[in-house]
Structure formats: C-alpha cells, structure tokens
Design a protein around this motif. Structure first.
Motif, PDB file in Angstrom:
ATOM      1  N   ASN A  92       0.830  -1.187   0.000  1.00 22.62           N
ATOM      2  CA  ASN A  92       0.000   0.000   0.000  1.00 22.62           C
ATOM      3  C   ASN A  92       0.883   1.263   0.000  1.00 22.62           C
ATOM      4  O   ASN A  92       1.533   1.566   0.999  1.00 22.62           O
ATOM      5  CB  ASN A  92      -0.914  -0.010   1.220  1.00 22.62           C
ATOM      6  N   GLU A  94       0.129   4.353   0.291  1.00 21.85           N
ATOM      7  CA  GLU A  94      -0.266   5.338   1.307  1.00 21.85           C
ATOM      8  C   GLU A  94       0.294   4.979   2.683  1.00 21.85           C
ATOM      9  O   GLU A  94       0.642   5.865   3.463  1.00 21.85           O
ATOM     10  CB  GLU A  94      -1.792   5.470   1.378  1.00 21.85           C
ATOM     11  N   ARG A  97       3.869   6.106   2.528  1.00 19.99           N
ATOM     12  CA  ARG A  97       3.931   7.575   2.521  1.00 19.99           C
ATOM     13  C   ARG A  97       3.716   8.135   3.924  1.00 19.99           C
ATOM     14  O   ARG A  97       4.460   9.004   4.389  1.00 19.99           O
ATOM     15  CB  ARG A  97       2.884   8.129   1.558  1.00 19.99           C
ATOM     16  N   ILE A 121      -4.413   4.238   7.929  1.00 21.14           N
ATOM     17  CA  ILE A 121      -4.874   4.087   6.546  1.00 21.14           C
ATOM     18  C   ILE A 121      -6.018   3.088   6.498  1.00 21.14           C
ATOM     19  O   ILE A 121      -7.034   3.315   5.841  1.00 21.14           O
ATOM     20  CB  ILE A 121      -3.716   3.662   5.614  1.00 21.14           C
ATOM     21  N   SER A 126      -6.797   9.567   5.250  1.00 17.90           N
ATOM     22  CA  SER A 126      -5.763   9.833   4.249  1.00 17.90           C
ATOM     23  C   SER A 126      -4.441   9.991   5.007  1.00 17.90           C
ATOM     24  O   SER A 126      -4.430  10.266   6.216  1.00 17.90           O
ATOM     25  CB  SER A 126      -6.065  11.120   3.482  1.00 17.90           C
ATOM     26  N   ALA A 127      -3.342   9.843   4.289  1.00 18.72           N
ATOM     27  CA  ALA A 127      -2.034  10.002   4.930  1.00 18.72           C
ATOM     28  C   ALA A 127      -1.881  11.399   5.526  1.00 18.72           C
ATOM     29  O   ALA A 127      -1.369  11.556   6.639  1.00 18.72           O
ATOM     30  CB  ALA A 127      -0.917   9.713   3.927  1.00 18.72           C
TER      31      ALA A 127
END
Length: 156
Positions: A92, A94, A97, A121, A126-127
């Motif tokens: 993933n 995200e 990140r 996540i 969202s990140a």
C-alpha cells in the motif's frame, strides 16, 4: 484484515536453501510462525547477501520497503547468523507515505511507523489527515473516532 496484515517484516535469510532469500513474515508474528513468502535472489549463500538487489526484488512483487537502520531489537525481527533484518514492507503506497512522514514523530521503540501508518490508513484516513492527528498527539485512530467532530481543528 488487521493493520499488521498490510505490513510485513523482511529479512535476508541464508538457511532456506543454497541461495540468499528474502523472508517475509507478518509484522504481528515476527518471532514465531511460518514465513508468509520467500523471494529467492539467485545469489549463492557463499557470497555476501545481495543488498543492492533488495529494492528490485521487493518491487517485482509490488512491495515497498521502509528499511530498518540500524536494527532495533525491540521492534525488528530477530537476528541470527542466518537471518538479517532488512525492514518493513507493504503493498500500500499510502501506508509507506504516511510512515515516512512519521519517521521522526513516532517512538519506534514502542511501535514502528509502518504499523502506526497501517492502522490509520486502514481506518479510512488519508495520509495527510492521519499525519495531522498523530503529530497532534493522537496515535490511535479509534481515539480520533471517539473525539467530538473537531476535524477542522485538528493540529496542522
């Protein structure tokens, strides 16, 4: 699926066969149990571990690496003569990140940034939003869910 299912530990291993292998294990079961997957490097164990091939071998399987440097025995897989920790991996983008954003924020002796990131996540954040909560001192998404609707006042 648990957050730990999104994150695996990766180690170079030379005890599986005649070649160096990347061993992937569930992050919630680093010391016990069977590996989830092995990735053969093709490099004989008589030679040094092919460190330069690590990212490419993982990328071939859609895995992204968050390296352990230096290894922390409190949060990294066990080290032995035949097994050397590489880091944490995820499919993933995200999760990776967010983990990179949290590298200097999360106390890695308590919980690795990849595991914290996977929780958030997977909880639907969202990140960027998760990073704001975590930097503001909220480490668990369920705590953020239980707080009054103050999303607009989350620390920036």
């Amino acid at each position: 699926m648990t957050p730990d299912a999104e994150v695996l530990t990766a180690s170079w291993c030379c005890s599986v066969g005649a070649t160096w292998t990347i061993e992937l294990r569930s992050a919630d079961d680093t010391a016990l149990g069977r590996p989830v997957e092995w990735i053969c490097s093709g490099v004989p164990t008589e030679q040094p571990a092919p460190e330069r091939q690590t990212a490419d071998l993982l990328a071939e399987r859609g895995l992204r690496l968050f390296p352990i440097s230096p290894p922390n025995p409190m949060v990294s897989p066990p080290r032995s003569r035949s097994r050397r920790p590489i880091g944490y991996v995820t499919r993933n983008p995200e999760v990776l990140r967010l983990a990179v954003m949290l590298h200097d924020v999360v106390d890695a002796s308590r919980d690795h940034p990849m595991l914290v990131a996977a929780r958030w996540i997977q909880a639907g954040y969202s990140a960027d939003m998760a990073a704001r909560w975590i930097i503001g001192g909220v480490i668990w998404p369920r705590v953020a869910h239980s707080m009054p609707r103050i999303s607009s006042s989350v620390p920036n």
